[in-house]
Design a protein around this motif. Structure first.
Motif, PDB file in Angstrom:
ATOM      1  N   LYS A  90       0.837  -1.209   0.000  1.00 48.31           N
ATOM      2  CA  LYS A  90       0.000   0.000   0.000  1.00 48.31           C
ATOM      3  C   LYS A  90       0.866   1.252   0.000  1.00 48.31           C
ATOM      4  O   LYS A  90       0.534   2.261  -0.644  1.00 48.31           O
ATOM      5  CB  LYS A  90      -0.915  -0.003   1.229  1.00 48.31           C
ATOM      6  N   GLY A  91       1.994   1.183   0.707  1.00 51.52           N
ATOM      7  CA  GLY A  91       2.900   2.330   0.720  1.00 51.52           C
ATOM      8  C   GLY A  91       3.437   2.644  -0.661  1.00 51.52           C
ATOM      9  O   GLY A  91       3.551   3.810  -1.053  1.00 51.52           O
ATOM     10  N   ILE A  92       3.786   1.602  -1.423  1.00 51.07           N
ATOM     11  CA  ILE A  92       4.278   1.809  -2.790  1.00 51.07           C
ATOM     12  C   ILE A  92       3.176   2.409  -3.657  1.00 51.07           C
ATOM     13  O   ILE A  92       3.411   3.331  -4.445  1.00 51.07           O
ATOM     14  CB  ILE A  92       4.766   0.477  -3.385  1.00 51.07           C
ATOM     15  N   LEU A  93       1.960   1.898  -3.503  1.00 50.49           N
ATOM     16  CA  LEU A  93       0.850   2.379  -4.325  1.00 50.49           C
ATOM     17  C   LEU A  93       0.474   3.824  -3.989  1.00 50.49           C
ATOM     18  O   LEU A  93      -0.014   4.563  -4.850  1.00 50.49           O
ATOM     19  CB  LEU A  93      -0.375   1.473  -4.123  1.00 50.49           C
ATOM     20  N   ASN A  94       0.692   4.242  -2.740  1.00 50.83           N
ATOM     21  CA  ASN A  94       0.349   5.606  -2.323  1.00 50.83           C
ATOM     22  C   ASN A  94       1.466   6.606  -2.568  1.00 50.83           C
ATOM     23  O   ASN A  94       1.307   7.790  -2.303  1.00 50.83           O
ATOM     24  CB  ASN A  94      -0.020   5.620  -0.829  1.00 50.83           C
ATOM     25  N   ASP A  95       2.597   6.118  -3.082  1.00 50.55           N
ATOM     26  CA  ASP A  95       3.728   6.997  -3.385  1.00 50.55           C
ATOM     27  C   ASP A  95       3.306   7.982  -4.480  1.00 50.55           C
ATOM     28  O   ASP A  95       2.806   7.590  -5.533  1.00 50.55           O
ATOM     29  CB  ASP A  95       4.909   6.145  -3.851  1.00 50.55           C
ATOM     30  N   GLU A  96       3.510   9.276  -4.233  1.00 54.37           N
ATOM     31  CA  GLU A  96       3.055  10.309  -5.160  1.00 54.37           C
ATOM     32  C   GLU A  96       4.023  10.549  -6.314  1.00 54.37           C
ATOM     33  O   GLU A  96       3.768  11.386  -7.183  1.00 54.37           O
ATOM     34  CB  GLU A  96       2.840  11.629  -4.408  1.00 54.37           C
ATOM     35  N   SER A  97       5.142   9.875  -6.331  1.00 55.38           N
ATOM     36  CA  SER A  97       6.112  10.079  -7.410  1.00 55.38           C
ATOM     37  C   SER A  97       5.462   9.788  -8.755  1.00 55.38           C
ATOM     38  O   SER A  97       4.676   8.863  -8.905  1.00 55.38           O
ATOM     39  CB  SER A  97       7.326   9.156  -7.201  1.00 55.38           C
ATOM     40  N   SER A  98       5.813  10.562  -9.754  1.00 56.68           N
ATOM     41  CA  SER A  98       5.169  10.425 -11.067  1.00 56.68           C
ATOM     42  C   SER A  98       6.146  10.005 -12.165  1.00 56.68           C
ATOM     43  O   SER A  98       5.833  10.113 -13.337  1.00 56.68           O
ATOM     44  CB  SER A  98       4.508  11.753 -11.468  1.00 56.68           C
ATOM     45  N   THR A  99       7.362   9.575 -11.789  1.00 59.02           N
ATOM     46  CA  THR A  99       8.313   9.157 -12.828  1.00 59.02           C
ATOM     47  C   THR A  99       7.809   7.901 -13.515  1.00 59.02           C
ATOM     48  O   THR A  99       7.069   7.092 -12.942  1.00 59.02           O
ATOM     49  CB  THR A  99       9.696   8.863 -12.212  1.00 59.02           C
ATOM     50  N   ASN A 100       8.215   7.746 -14.775  1.00 59.64           N
ATOM     51  CA  ASN A 100       7.739   6.603 -15.555  1.00 59.64           C
ATOM     52  C   ASN A 100       8.113   5.272 -14.919  1.00 59.64           C
ATOM     53  O   ASN A 100       7.325   4.335 -14.897  1.00 59.64           O
ATOM     54  CB  ASN A 100       8.318   6.659 -16.975  1.00 59.64           C
ATOM     55  N   SER A 101       9.349   5.186 -14.384  1.00 62.33           N
ATOM     56  CA  SER A 101       9.802   3.913 -13.826  1.00 62.33           C
ATOM     57  C   SER A 101       8.970   3.527 -12.612  1.00 62.33           C
ATOM     58  O   SER A 101       8.596   2.378 -12.434  1.00 62.33           O
ATOM     59  CB  SER A 101      11.286   3.992 -13.428  1.00 62.33           C
ATOM     60  N   VAL A 102       8.641   4.533 -11.778  1.00 64.80           N
ATOM     61  CA  VAL A 102       7.840   4.252 -10.593  1.00 64.80           C
ATOM     62  C   VAL A 102       6.412   3.936 -10.978  1.00 64.80           C
ATOM     63  O   VAL A 102       5.771   3.053 -10.414  1.00 64.80           O
ATOM     64  CB  VAL A 102       7.895   5.431  -9.609  1.00 64.80           C
ATOM     65  N   SER A 103       5.867   4.650 -11.991  1.00 69.34           N
ATOM     66  CA  SER A 103       4.503   4.391 -12.437  1.00 69.34           C
ATOM     67  C   SER A 103       4.376   2.973 -12.965  1.00 69.34           C
ATOM     68  O   SER A 103       3.397   2.268 -12.704  1.00 69.34           O
ATOM     69  CB  SER A 103       4.110   5.391 -13.528  1.00 69.34           C
ATOM     70  N   LEU A 104       5.387   2.550 -13.699  1.00 63.50           N
ATOM     71  CA  LEU A 104       5.372   1.193 -14.222  1.00 63.50           C
ATOM     72  C   LEU A 104       5.460   0.198 -13.076  1.00 63.50           C
ATOM     73  O   LEU A 104       4.776  -0.811 -13.048  1.00 63.50           O
ATOM     74  CB  LEU A 104       6.564   0.995 -15.174  1.00 63.50           C
ATOM     75  N   LYS A 105       6.277   0.534 -12.112  1.00 67.34           N
ATOM     76  CA  LYS A 105       6.413  -0.315 -10.922  1.00 67.34           C
ATOM     77  C   LYS A 105       5.082  -0.405 -10.191  1.00 67.34           C
ATOM     78  O   LYS A 105       4.664  -1.467  -9.743  1.00 67.34           O
ATOM     79  CB  LYS A 105       7.492   0.262 -10.014  1.00 67.34           C
ATOM     80  N   LYS A 106       4.387   0.742 -10.092  1.00 68.40           N
ATOM     81  CA  LYS A 106       3.110   0.771  -9.408  1.00 68.40           C
ATOM     82  C   LYS A 106       2.083  -0.125 -10.089  1.00 68.40           C
ATOM     83  O   LYS A 106       1.280  -0.784  -9.429  1.00 68.40           O
ATOM     84  CB  LYS A 106       2.571   2.207  -9.365  1.00 68.40           C
ATOM     85  N   SER A 107       2.093  -0.140 -11.417  1.00 64.57           N
ATOM     86  CA  SER A 107       1.109  -0.949 -12.128  1.00 64.57           C
ATOM     87  C   SER A 107       1.270  -2.423 -11.790  1.00 64.57           C
ATOM     88  O   SER A 107       0.279  -3.144 -11.609  1.00 64.57           O
ATOM     89  CB  SER A 107       1.236  -0.739 -13.639  1.00 64.57           C
ATOM     90  N   PHE A 108       2.492  -2.873 -11.670  1.00 65.61           N
ATOM     91  CA  PHE A 108       2.738  -4.270 -11.323  1.00 65.61           C
ATOM     92  C   PHE A 108       2.428  -4.523  -9.851  1.00 65.61           C
ATOM     93  O   PHE A 108       1.826  -5.534  -9.506  1.00 65.61           O
ATOM     94  CB  PHE A 108       4.191  -4.650 -11.636  1.00 65.61           C
ATOM     95  N   VAL A 109       2.840  -3.609  -8.987  1.00 67.32           N
ATOM     96  CA  VAL A 109       2.567  -3.766  -7.558  1.00 67.32           C
ATOM     97  C   VAL A 109       1.061  -3.761  -7.310  1.00 67.32           C
ATOM     98  O   VAL A 109       0.553  -4.489  -6.455  1.00 67.32           O
ATOM     99  CB  VAL A 109       3.257  -2.657  -6.742  1.00 67.32           C
ATOM    100  N   GLY A 110       0.320  -2.938  -8.076  1.00 72.35           N
ATOM    101  CA  GLY A 110      -1.136  -2.887  -7.932  1.00 72.35           C
ATOM    102  C   GLY A 110      -1.774  -4.238  -8.209  1.00 72.35           C
ATOM    103  O   GLY A 110      -2.658  -4.689  -7.472  1.00 72.35           O
ATOM    104  N   ILE A 111      -1.313  -4.891  -9.276  1.00 69.78           N
ATOM    105  CA  ILE A 111      -1.848  -6.209  -9.603  1.00 69.78           C
ATOM    106  C   ILE A 111      -1.481  -7.209  -8.517  1.00 69.78           C
ATOM    107  O   ILE A 111      -2.305  -8.013  -8.080  1.00 69.78           O
ATOM    108  CB  ILE A 111      -1.308  -6.678 -10.975  1.00 69.78           C
ATOM    109  N   VAL A 112      -0.222  -7.156  -8.075  1.00 72.63           N
ATOM    110  CA  VAL A 112       0.218  -8.063  -7.018  1.00 72.63           C
ATOM    111  C   VAL A 112      -0.614  -7.844  -5.752  1.00 72.63           C
ATOM    112  O   VAL A 112      -1.042  -8.804  -5.100  1.00 72.63           O
ATOM    113  CB  VAL A 112       1.717  -7.856  -6.702  1.00 72.63           C
ATOM    114  N   TYR A 113      -0.852  -6.575  -5.418  1.00 75.40           N
ATOM    115  CA  TYR A 113      -1.619  -6.250  -4.215  1.00 75.40           C
ATOM    116  C   TYR A 113      -3.045  -6.818  -4.298  1.00 75.40           C
ATOM    117  O   TYR A 113      -3.523  -7.456  -3.347  1.00 75.40           O
ATOM    118  CB  TYR A 113      -1.671  -4.732  -4.037  1.00 75.40           C
TER     119      TYR A 113
END
Length: 271
Positions: A235-258
């Protein structure tokens, strides 16, 4: 030969004097390519006998022969060998040396791939049996971490992974953390890292789902505290406000995992 096998499996406790002369004959049959498969299955019958037949006179030789058979091209032989080895570990595990376990684990690692998912499931199952029965042997834990875990992390990325093989993989991660051979944090980090896209491309949704299911089983095998801390971390990763492409891509995968993790935990808890 069948009659002799049944005789040993049924009356072996009353044939102790004859076993040192009978069993080597059966071992010799494993050297013959024509009788090899039958001999392996025969040993399975004897090993599974409730009489716990004394195999001390041939056990080391049998383990060595069976381990070598895992390299054979004959699929039926490898399948029968995995079953017999599993029974041997369950019944005679305390009589098998740590060096023999290390060799078996090294051979098992070569069978863990999506080329043959059924064989991979059997290999993972035997590895779990070894970890549960031999959890106090440090070398077994090291061999499993170095030989089997890397192959398991490759297999989990396969879009072909399903059914029996996926269940065996889940059990493998649970057994590995429960045997105290590898820490929860190390395994969780390995699984989450595997869920990230690589330079060769992203993962299929099926692969990410498989990873999430293994994470869920890992958490459940480690207790409520680990479950809660993992959910909080995701949840902490998903709530991270960073908007860089690498983090956004990371978030998409973490979201599915979550999401997959939460569904898997809910499903397991409801059973």
């Amino acid at each position: 030969m069948v009659g002799n096998i049944v005789l040993i499996a049924t009356f072996g406790d009353g044939l102790r004097r004859e076993l040192p002369s009978c069993l080597p004959i059966l071992v010799d049959r494993t050297d013959n390519e024509i009788t090899r498969l039958t001999a392996v299955k025969a040993f399975a019958v004897i090993v599974n006998s409730p009489l716990r037949i004394d195999l001390s006179c041939v056990l080391d030789h049998v383990i060595s022969e069976l381990t070598a058979f895992l390299r054979k091209a004959n699929r039926a032989l490898r399948q029968a060998t995995l079953g017999t080895l599993n029974s041997l570990v369950v019944t005679y595990g305390g009589q098998i040396g740590s060096s023999s376990y290390e060799t078996i684990i090294a051979e098992l690692s070569t069978l863990i791939s999506d080329i043959d998912l059924h064989m991979a499931a059997l290999a993972l199952g035997l590895c779990c049996t070894i970890m549960v029965d031999r959890r106090s042997i440090k070398n077994v834990g090291l061999a499993t971490r170095h030989e089997v875990l890397p192959q398991a992390l490759i297999l989990i990325r396969s879009a072909l992974l399903q059914a029996q093989a996926l269940h065996a993989l889940q059990k493998f991660f649970a057994s590995l953390v429960q045997s105290a051979n590898t820490s929860f944090e190390t395994l969780l980090d390995s699984l989450i890292s595997t869920a990230k896209p690589s330079q060769s491309g992203g993962l299929s949704k099926k692969a990410v789902s498989s990873i999430a299911q293994c994470v869920a089983v890992l958490c459940l095998a480690s207790g409520d505290q680990k479950c809660a801390s993992t959910i909080g971390m995701l949840k902490g990763i998903l709530n991270d406000e960073s908007s860089t492409n690498s983090v956004s891509l990371k978030k998409s995968f973490v979201g599915i995992v979550y999401l997959e993790l939460m569904m898997e935990i809910s499903f397991v808890m409801s059973q």
